[in-house]
Structures are given as structure tokens and as C-alpha cells.
Design an enzyme around this catalytic site. Structure first.
Site, PDB file in Angstrom:
ATOM      1  N   ASP A   1     -24.329  -6.332  26.863  1.00  0.00           N
ATOM      2  CA  ASP A   1     -23.301  -5.975  25.888  1.00  0.00           C
ATOM      3  C   ASP A   1     -22.781  -4.570  26.167  1.00  0.00           C
ATOM      4  O   ASP A   1     -22.643  -3.748  25.262  1.00  0.00           O
ATOM      5  CB  ASP A   1     -23.846  -6.078  24.465  1.00  0.00           C
ATOM      6  CG  ASP A   1     -22.724  -6.134  23.419  1.00  0.00           C
ATOM      7  OD1 ASP A   1     -21.581  -6.475  23.800  1.00  0.00           O
ATOM      8  OD2 ASP A   1     -22.982  -5.850  22.242  1.00  0.00           O
TER       9      ASP A   1
ATOM     10  N   PHE B   1     -24.070  -5.716  13.750  1.00  0.00           N
ATOM     11  CA  PHE B   1     -25.468  -5.567  13.347  1.00  0.00           C
ATOM     12  C   PHE B   1     -25.591  -4.953  11.969  1.00  0.00           C
ATOM     13  O   PHE B   1     -26.597  -5.100  11.293  1.00  0.00           O
ATOM     14  CB  PHE B   1     -26.199  -4.663  14.340  1.00  0.00           C
ATOM     15  CG  PHE B   1     -25.544  -3.322  14.468  1.00  0.00           C
ATOM     16  CD1 PHE B   1     -25.827  -2.300  13.586  1.00  0.00           C
ATOM     17  CD2 PHE B   1     -24.607  -3.095  15.459  1.00  0.00           C
ATOM     18  CE1 PHE B   1     -25.198  -1.078  13.688  1.00  0.00           C
ATOM     19  CE2 PHE B   1     -23.984  -1.877  15.580  1.00  0.00           C
ATOM     20  CZ  PHE B   1     -24.271  -0.863  14.693  1.00  0.00           C
TER      21      PHE B   1
END
Length: 852
Positions: free
Chosen positions: A658, A544
Site C-alpha cells: 500500500d 483505518f
């Protein structure tokens, strides 16, 4: 002949008693049910003073419910205050209630299957549990002759709030308590469409909902009552209302001093909130108070900056200095579009209009300071150009605390008396027009001259003070001095700019972010806090982007997750994480403090975790010895509780998708907190699984059905949790772990040791022998159960928590695990180990993120 007669009489008496026992409802004891007893559909429990009764009831004779009602009030249809199995009724009278083998309450149907359970989890099974009905109406399960409560009905309200029952949220456990109406009063006690829930954000207040739509707002608590309920006055010494808030919990409750008075708060099946009191003389429930009761009780009836007044015609009026946004609709008595300013604000020269006896605007996204007085509050609001209004939090002791609004003021109501004072920001010219318009001596020359002279003096004085303040502000920044309230290196406008609310979202370039309902941090504040995102402040990096440590100017440490411009996670994942985590509160979930959105910069601001992520310690040879067995076991149990909350106990069923070691953060006491909800998904209450064409997650943690077919469910998270358990026990990564012939990953190695009976060889050698073999064996067995190949074979997280917390719980034997994806098909050298990797499995993209 006489003996035969006596024998006949005895036989008839026996038959009569048997029939009486079978057909009549009776109390099996005064107030308790022991583990050796069961409560049948024709039996009841009575509270000690026979105020309440527990038993079974039915409106159709085809469905039966276990409930509590007032014993002394004969019309049971109107006095049922709690229902256990409201959405899972018994289908006939053959069911019964008992205390189960694990010390929980179980309702059994005619097929001997449980239809309802209290579902509490404890570290140990109680040795002698008893069920007791109290005179408060609370049904408690406890250890005999002890005061520790294992479970209580007061924690699970249905449609009624009784005296002593709390409605709100426990931040430590994540338990939320709210009221939900019946489907049809006196006919169907199943969960209806209307609910009454406390919103803890900003300044807490309570909302009445119709499904997913807010229809009524109580207003915030002002120290004596809710701002929107001026009728809420204590009834002499009989009823006392209480609102409590600290770092552990927030709740509303009430108590009754006169024990002969019965009073309750309930949500009716038609969406009416009712305060009912029992009138013995007339044998009726009196509706002491109810809402919504008029047009102005409707949520946002008059839109932004509109005021609803039932004594006006039309009821919707604009705050002075504003005009209707949609004049045509306004003329047709539709005020939902609200009002807009007559004159744009100019910041420094703006002034405040004083409104009295109003219901304060909605407070879910406000700035709150309970130690600041009204004068300081006004000064701070004046200096921050985004502040649109301010008021005291509480009206007691002459007014205390500070609440400030940024953006639209919603759902204001005017009362003849009993409301609160509110100061609304207007352009100075509009305030002057209002003052002049209300004066009967506006043409008095002397007064006009006086006003002009006074205004000139005020402007000169204000200008001088402004220059002095600017100079002091510059000195504070250059010299690092603290202000008079002790905020180090901080000007007063920065204090407010750190918490920018929903109105500023329109300036962020993301117009569709309005529904996030989360404080926004100013980009400059984040830049200063992280030392311009310096490498020294960098905590780690993932797919990210990067995470930085920061310190706000008042000294609070934060962690800033900065979304990379090239990240595969875009605005949708960013919004998803914000919208999910802002609604979740649990001690084992990381707390989101706010976010920052400016142009193409998107950042999330979290509480700072002193020990960073689990993988940074667990997989580091030099650090993992600090994780002794007790800490590892506590981390496993904490992750399990957090995941149970996501799957079962939160307002939504959340699938994380996740879960991995790098997404488990550790605070200074090594307590685990689940983080990173960018890939999470919400499930409906009846939804069990879903399918996706875009598989996202991390190699080594993904379940086979998710990686290969894109099918995810709570059992996908259970698989990831099982991998985590085996990694925590062994200190080894599943991905990248190959043993002996390099054919087995960690799951395969653990399964091999299990079949050979040498499973304790899996325990990390850095722990030495300072661990509990039975606990380690139990953790490994639970881990192997969670990673079984077939999703239906894996346990739920409620079963996992029970198996981990009880050394006497029966644990099944595991079947072979799913060796999900096996070895990474593309080996990478150490120089690229920090880069994101991706590959394709069955035409679905899988993102692999190395540990941060």
C-alpha cells in the site's frame, strides 16, 4: 651444437615456469588487487604482515569458496574466518574475483556470470578502486590513495567475530551484523541453523538462536561484562570487551592489546558459542570460554520466576515467595512452567526481596532510565503496581541507571559470585515470613516487641508519607507543577504507566497479543496526550480511522493512529503492523513507539512527523512550491532506500502492498519515512511472489497483476514506487488525473510525452526552471521503468537505487506502462471525497483510501 643446447634448455625452463604458474597457489601482490587485475582460484592476497590470506578453498574439489584465513596457522580447515560466497559456491576452478565496472566486487563463474557481488551502492562510481586485505582480517574496497572505505567484509560477518569487528545494528542505515554458523565445520561453509544476534530492544542483550528458537541469552551489558557471563573478565591487558549504544547504533566488539595473541568468537555448526585463543606452543585453538555449557545456560530453563542454580538439586528453584506452578512436572525435574506467587500483591504495602549474584531476567521489554539512581528506581517501582522488579543497569561506580520489569521474570540464574543484584516485588507478608524464617532468634521476646514497634512506626510513617505524596500529586495535576526530576505535570506513577509491558496484555482483552513484544501505552495517557482526541489535534483520516497529534507529559510529541471500530482493518491488520514495524529499523521507515489496547480501542503510537504526509504538501497548490527540486529528488531517493531495506536488507523480506503519497511521512527536514504496514506481508528468503483472494490497496498505485489477479511480489511495490516518482516529479495525482481528451491518466500522459521526446514537460511548473534536467529526466525514466506492464520487465529496488544515485549508470529504455484500472468507474462529488470507496475487480475487494 652449443646454440641448440641453449635453445633446448630455454624451452624446458619456459615449460617448467608455465606449469609451476598453472598448478601452484601464489600471491599476486602483497595485499592489494587493482581494477585491472583478477584473483584466480590458484592465487591469493596476503595482508601486509602476512597474518591473513585471501583466496579460494574447497573441501570436496567440486565446490569452491572465496574466503579469508590465518596465514600463519597451517590447519586452514579450522581457521577460515570469513566466506564471501558461502551459499553460492563456484562449481569448478575456472572462476575468478575482480573489481566490476561499477566499482563493486564481483565473483565470476566458468560461464562468465556473477555468482556473488559486494552489492554496495554509491553516489558515484569510484575512479580508481583497489581491494586490500588488512592485518585485522578486514577486506576493504576503497579509492586508491584515499582512506574512504566503499565496502568492507567486517560489515558482513559469517560465523566469526574478529577483533575490531562489530556485532549489532546501525539505526541510521538499518544494517544488522550477526554471526551465522557453518552448515558443517570443516566440510560445508554454507549458512547453518545457528545464529548469534543482538536484540536492541529494552536493555540490549545477545541471543543464540537455533533457527527461530532462542536457546541461550547473554544477559544485558552491566558496564563490565554481560550479566549472564561472569567469566567474561579482561585477560590482563590482552583482550578488552566493549559494548556501545547511542541513538545511531548499538554494538558489541572486542580488541586485543597483545598483537601476538590470536583470539576470535565463533558460532560452531553444532550450536556452541566459542571464545577461542591460539596457543603457539601446542599449535591448537584453546576453548577459552563457551556457551551453552550447562543446563542453566538453556534459555528459560526454569520458566517464569524460577531461578536456575547448578549447585542446587534440582537445579530449578522458585524465587522465595513463589511456589511451582505445576508441582507434578516440577517433581519430575521439569521446571519450564515456572512459579507463581504464594500471596497476591497489594501494591502500596508490597515490599522487595533482595537477590544477589544473579543473571538479570530477560530485558527486551523493560523500562530503562540511565540517569536515575537505585533509590529513585526503587521508589518509582514501589509506586507503580505493575512493576515486578528493579535493578541497576550498570555495576560500575557503585551502580548506576535504572531498569524495571513489568510482568514475568524470565531466565534468571544464580551464580556463586559475579552476578548482579535484583529486587523482586513480593507481598509484605511473604517478605516477613522469609525474614523470620532466616532468623535464629525469632523467639526472643525483646526482638519481637522491637519488630512490632518498629513495624508500627514504619506503617504510620509510610501512611503519612503516602498521604503527603497523594496531596502533592493532586497539587501537581491541578497546578501543572514539575516534580523534583523535572517531569512537567507528571506524577511518578504516570511515568511508568506510559510504558506498560507484556504482562498487562492479559488485561487488554487480547490474549493473543503476547508475541508483539512492544511497550503498551496506558489509554488514559493517550487520552490526555491528545486532549481527549479533540478535533484540533486531528491530523487526518483514512480507511483505518483517524490520526491525532499528541504530547506526552514529559514533552515528547507523538502521532496516534486510532483504529476505527467500523474500519475494514481489524485486529489482524493491527497485529500485523505492530509485529512487522517493531522489527524494522531504518532512517526512511517511520518509528513505532508503542501501542495501546483497551477493550475495543486499538491504537498505534508513532514518532511525530512535523511535515505530516507527502500528499498534504505535494498536491496542495499553496504548499507544493515549498518542495523544490532538490527536496523532491531527496524524497524519491529516500523512499527508494527504505523500500530497498524492506525488500532486501531487513531481517525479513517485506512487501508493503500500500505504498502511496499519503503513506510517506516527512520529518522537519523533509526526510521521507514509509509508514502504514497494516497491509504488508512477509516473504520467505526464497519466495518471489504470492497470491491473494483479497486485494487491498489504493487505486492508481496498484500493479495490473495485483489488481486483476491478486498476484503480489516485490515488483508490485516497484510499480507503486514508479507511480510515486511520477507524482513527485509532476505534482499531479495518478488517480483523478485526465489530460486533454480525458482518456489518459498520469502514467499514460508521461508515456505519451516520453515517446514524443518532450518528457521534461511533465516537471511541476511550480518548480520553475530551478531543477536539474538530467536528474529530472533520469527520475522520469526510472519511474516509467518501474510502472511497466509486465512485472518481469520492472527493475528491482537495488537497481533503482543504483540508477538514481549514479548519473553514469546505464538505464534501459522503458516499455509501455500498465494503465492499472484506468479511470475510477464511479465518479464522486467533492462532498464525498473524504469517504472510503470500494469496488470489485474480478471478485476481489479493492479498498480506496483518500489521502489523509
Amino acid at each position: 651444437m652449443g646454440g641448440f643446447t641453449n635453445l633446448l634448455l630455454t624451452f624446458f625452463l619456459f615449460c617448467f615456469i608455465t606449469l609451476l604458474t598453472f598448478f601452484s597457489t601464489f600471491s599476486i601482490s602483497s595485499d592489494t588487487l587493482t581494477a585491472s587485475q583478477s584473483l584466480k582460484t590458484n592465487q591469493t592476497l596476503l595482508s601486509p604482515k602476512e597474518i591473513f590470506e585471501l583466496g579460494f578453498f574447497s573441501y570436496t574439489n567440486s565446490t569452491w569458496y572465496l574466503g579469508i584465513w590465518y596465514k600463519t596457522i597451517h590447519d586452514r580447515d579450522e581457521t577460515v574466518v570469513w566466506v564471501a560466497n558461502r551459499d553460492t559456491p563456484l562449481q569448478n576452478t575456472a572462476g575468478f574475483l575482480k573489481i566490476g565496472d561499477k566499482g563493486n566486487l564481483v565473483l565470476i563463474d566458468q560461464t562468465q556470470k556473477p555468482v556473488w557481488s559486494s552489492n554496495q551502492t554509491t553516489n558515484t562510481t569510484p575512479s580508481n578502486p583497489v581491494l586490500q586485505l588488512l592485518d585485522s582480517g578486514n577486506l576493504i574496497l576503497k579509492e586508491a590513495n584515499e582512506n574512504n572505505v566503499l565496502w568492507q567484509s567486517f560489515d558482513y560477518p559469517t560465523d566469526t567475530l574478529l577483533p575490531g569487528m562489530k556485532m549489532g545494528l546501525n539505526f541510521d542505515t538499518g544494517m544488522e551484523k550477526h554471526l551465522t554458523s557453518w552448515r558443517a565445520t570443516g566440510e560445508d561453509p554454507s549458512s547453518g541453523d545457528f545464529s548469534f544476534k543482538l536484540d536492541y530492544r529494552g536493555l540490549p542483550e545477545i541471543f543464540l538462536w537455533n533457527k527461530n528458537k532462542r536457546i541461550y541469552r547473554s544477559g544485558p551489558w552491566n558496564g563490565e561484562r554481560f550479566s549472564g557471563v561472569p567469566e567474561m573478565q579482561p585477560i590482563t591487558d590482552s583482550i578488552k570487551f566493549t559494548f556501545f549504544e547511542d541513538e545511531h547504533e548499538v554494538y558489541y566488539t572486542f580488541s586485543i592489546g597483545n598483537q601476538s595473541l590470536f583470539s576470535r568468537l565463533s558460532v560452531s555448526s553444532v550450536g556452541e558459542l566459542q571464545r577461542l585463543t591460539w596457543i603457539p606452543s601446542s599449535q591448537v585453538w584453546n576453548k577459552f570460554w563457551y556457551a551453552p555449557k550447562d543446563q542453566c545456560d538453556s534459555y528459560k530453563e526454569c520458566g517464569p520466576f524460577g531461578i536456575c542454580d547448578t549447585n542446587a538439586s534440582p537445579v530449578c528453584q522458585c524465587v522465595k515467595g513463589f511456589r511451582p506452578k505445576n508441582q507434578q512436572a516440577w517433581n519430575l525435574r521439569d521446571g519450564s512452567d515456572g512459579c507463581v506467587r504464594n500471596t497476591e500483591l497489594e501494591c502500596e504495602s508490597d515490599r522487595f526481596l533482595y537477590l544477589e549474584n544473579v543473571k538479570l531476567p530477560e530485558t527486551t521489554t523493560v523500562f530503562v532510565n540511565r540517569t536515575m539512581g537505585l533509590t529513585e528506581c526503587g521508589d518509582l517501582c514501589q509506586r507503580n503496581c505493575s512493576c515486578t522488579a528493579y535493578a541497576n543497569i550498570e555495576i560500575t561506580n557503585g551502580g548506576t541507571g535504572c531498569v524495571m520489569w513489568v510482568g514475568d521474570l524470565l531466565d534468571i540464574r544464580q551464580y556463586p559470585a559475579g552476578g548482579q543484584h535484583l529486587y523482586v516485588r513480593l507481598a509484605a507478608s511473604d517478605v516477613d515470613d522469609i525474614v523470620e524464617g532466616g532468623s535464629h532468634k525469632a523467639n526472643d521476646r525483646a526482638k519481637v516487641v522491637g519488630i512490632i514497634v518498629g513495624a508500627a512506626a514504619f506503617i504510620l510513617l509510610s501512611l503519612g508519607l503516602f498521604i503527603l505524596w497523594k496531596k502533592r500529586k493532586l497539587q501537581c495535576i491541578l497546578k501543572g507543577k514539575s516534580d523534583h526530576r523535572g517531569f512537567p505535570e507528571r506524577s511518578q506513577d504516570l511515568l511508568m504507566n506510559e510504558v506498560v509491558f507484556s504482562s498487562n496484555r492479559e488485561q487488554s482483552g487480547e490474549g493473543n497479543m503476547d508475541d508483539l513484544e512492544l511497550p503498551l501505552f496506558d489509554f488514559n495517557t493517550i487520552t490526555m496526550a491528545t486532549n481527549n482526541f479533540s478535533e484540533e489535534n486531528k491530523l487526518g483520516q483514512g480507511g483505518f480511522g483517524s490520526v491525532y497529534k499528541g504530547r506526552l507529559l514529559e514533552g515528547q510529541d507523538i502521532a496516534v493512529k486510532r483504529l476505527s471500530k467500523t474500519s475494514g482493518q481489524g485486529i489482524e491488520e493491527f497485529k500485523n503492523e505492530v509485529k512487522l514495524i517493531v522489527k524494522l529499523q531504518h532512517r526512511n521507515l517511520v518509528r513505532l513507539l508503542g501501542c495501546s489496547i483497551q477493550m475495543d480501542e486499538k491504537m498505534l503510537v508513532y514518532e511525530y512527523m512535523e511535515n505530516r504526509s507527502l500528499d498534504a504538501i505535494l498536491f496542495d497548490k499553496a504548499k507544493r512550491s515549498s518542495l523544490d527540486w532538490q527536496r523532491r529528488f531527496n524524497i524519491i531517493c529516500g523512499i527508494a532506500r527504505g523500500l530497498l531495506y524492506l525488500h532486501q536488507d531487513s531481517r525479513f523480506r517485506i512487501i508493503h502492498r500500500d505504498l502511496k503519497a499519503s503513506n510517506i511521512l516527512l520529518d522537519k527536514e523533509m526526510n521521507p519515512k514509509i509508514s502504514d504496514f497494516g497491509m504488508a506481508r512477509i516473504f520467505g528468503t526464497d519466495q518471489t511472489e504470492a497470491n491473494t483472494m483479497r486485494v487491498v490497496g489504493t487505486y492508481g498505485y496498484m500493479s495490473p497483476e495485483y489488481a486483476m489477479d491478486g498476484i503480489f511480489s516485490v515488483k508490485s511495490d516497484v510499480f507503486s514506487f514508479g507511480v510515486l516518482v511520477l507524482e513527485i516529479v509532476s505534482g499531479k495525482k495518478n488517480r483523478g488525473f485526465y489530460f486533454a481528451n480525458k482518456e489518459l491518466n498520469l502514467l499514460g500522459h508521461a508515456w505519451k510525452l516520453w515517446r514524443e521526446g518532450n518528457v521534461l514537460e511533465l516537471v511541476d511548473s511550480s518548480i520553475n526552471n530551478s531543477y536539474s534536467p538530467s536528474e529530472a529526466h533520469r527520475c522520469i525514466q526510472v519511474g516509467l521503468l518501474c510502472v511497466q506492464e509486465r512485472a518481469e520487465d520492472r527493475p528491482t529496488m537495488s537497481s533503482v537505487v543504483l540508477m538514481l544515485s549514479s548519473d553514469t549508470a546505464s538505464i534501459p529504455q522503458p516499455k509501455n506502462p500498465g494503465f492499472c484500472l484506468g479511470r475510477n468507474p464511479v465518479e464522486t462529488d467533492s462532498s464525498s471525497s473524504k469517504q472510503d470507496e470500494s469496488c470489485t475487480v474480478n471478485q476481489v475487494t479493492v479498498t480506496m483510501l483518500d489521502a489523509r
